[in-house]
Design a protein around this motif. Structure first.
Motif, PDB file in Angstrom:
ATOM      1  N   HIS A 140     -18.630  34.141 -41.082  1.00  0.00           N
ATOM      2  CA  HIS A 140     -18.697  34.092 -42.541  1.00  0.00           C
ATOM      3  C   HIS A 140     -19.405  32.817 -42.995  1.00  0.00           C
ATOM      4  CE1 HIS A 140     -17.605  34.832 -46.679  1.00  0.00           C
ATOM      5  NE2 HIS A 140     -17.155  33.591 -46.752  1.00  0.00           N
ATOM      6  N   LYS A 141     -19.055  31.690 -42.381  1.00  0.00           N
ATOM      7  CA  LYS A 141     -19.678  30.425 -42.755  1.00  0.00           C
ATOM      8  C   LYS A 141     -21.148  30.396 -42.356  1.00  0.00           C
ATOM      9  CE  LYS A 141     -15.674  27.505 -43.067  1.00  0.00           C
ATOM     10  NZ  LYS A 141     -15.087  26.207 -42.764  1.00  0.00           N
ATOM     11  N   LYS A 189     -23.185  33.011 -42.145  1.00  0.00           N
ATOM     12  CA  LYS A 189     -23.876  33.866 -43.112  1.00  0.00           C
ATOM     13  C   LYS A 189     -24.092  33.115 -44.416  1.00  0.00           C
ATOM     14  CE  LYS A 189     -23.054  37.849 -46.014  1.00  0.00           C
ATOM     15  NZ  LYS A 189     -21.958  38.611 -46.586  1.00  0.00           N
ATOM     16  N   GLU A 190     -23.057  32.434 -44.860  1.00  0.00           N
ATOM     17  CA  GLU A 190     -23.130  31.673 -46.100  1.00  0.00           C
ATOM     18  C   GLU A 190     -24.192  30.583 -46.003  1.00  0.00           C
ATOM     19  OE1 GLU A 190     -19.783  28.996 -47.496  1.00  0.00           O
ATOM     20  OE2 GLU A 190     -19.272  30.930 -48.403  1.00  0.00           O
ATOM     21  N   GLU A 229     -21.008  35.877 -55.420  1.00  0.00           N
ATOM     22  CA  GLU A 229     -19.911  36.114 -54.492  1.00  0.00           C
ATOM     23  C   GLU A 229     -19.165  37.380 -54.877  1.00  0.00           C
ATOM     24  OE1 GLU A 229     -17.155  32.929 -54.114  1.00  0.00           O
ATOM     25  OE2 GLU A 229     -18.387  31.910 -52.641  1.00  0.00           O
ATOM     26  N   SER A 230     -18.919  38.203 -53.904  1.00  0.00           N
ATOM     27  CA  SER A 230     -18.143  39.413 -54.155  1.00  0.00           C
ATOM     28  C   SER A 230     -16.654  39.076 -54.039  1.00  0.00           C
ATOM     29  CB  SER A 230     -18.506  40.493 -53.132  1.00  0.00           C
ATOM     30  OG  SER A 230     -18.039  40.117 -51.847  1.00  0.00           O
ATOM     31  N   ASP A 236     -15.947  38.139 -50.507  1.00  0.00           N
ATOM     32  CA  ASP A 236     -16.336  36.764 -50.179  1.00  0.00           C
ATOM     33  C   ASP A 236     -15.303  35.772 -50.696  1.00  0.00           C
ATOM     34  OD1 ASP A 236     -18.725  37.478 -48.898  1.00  0.00           O
ATOM     35  OD2 ASP A 236     -19.843  37.456 -50.793  1.00  0.00           O
ATOM     36  N   GLN A 237     -14.845  35.988 -51.915  1.00  0.00           N
ATOM     37  CA  GLN A 237     -13.845  35.101 -52.492  1.00  0.00           C
ATOM     38  C   GLN A 237     -12.539  35.167 -51.702  1.00  0.00           C
ATOM     39  OE1 GLN A 237     -13.637  36.411 -56.532  1.00  0.00           O
ATOM     40  NE2 GLN A 237     -15.517  35.361 -57.132  1.00  0.00           N
ATOM     41  N   GLU A 259     -12.923  33.257 -48.454  1.00  0.00           N
ATOM     42  CA  GLU A 259     -12.838  31.822 -48.689  1.00  0.00           C
ATOM     43  C   GLU A 259     -11.387  31.381 -48.842  1.00  0.00           C
ATOM     44  OE1 GLU A 259     -15.040  29.332 -48.575  1.00  0.00           O
ATOM     45  OE2 GLU A 259     -16.535  30.804 -47.931  1.00  0.00           O
TER      46      GLU A 259
END
Length: 56
Positions: A5-6, A8-9, A21-22, A25-26, A29
């Motif tokens: 995830h990180k 990709k970000e 951010e979807s 995603d939120q 996080e």
């Protein structure tokens, strides 16, 4: 999961793409933050236990 995830970000930011951010995603996080907080708390407790055992 956290690393992908990180990564990709980071790649999205580096490429200049700034998608909104979807909810997923939120949520990711938030989950990552909870895990990091938990790890820090466990490390503090472990350190306290080690110090206490050394004193005995």
């Amino acid at each position: 999961m956290e690393k992908s995830h990180k990564t990709k970000e980071h790649e999205e930011r580096a490429s200049g793409i700034c998608p909104e951010e979807s909810e997923v995603d939120q949520a990711m996080e938030e989950i990552i933050q909870l895990f990091e907080d938990h790890d820090r708390e466990n490390e503090k407790l472990s350190t306290k236990r080690r110090r206490k055992q050394k004193k005995m």
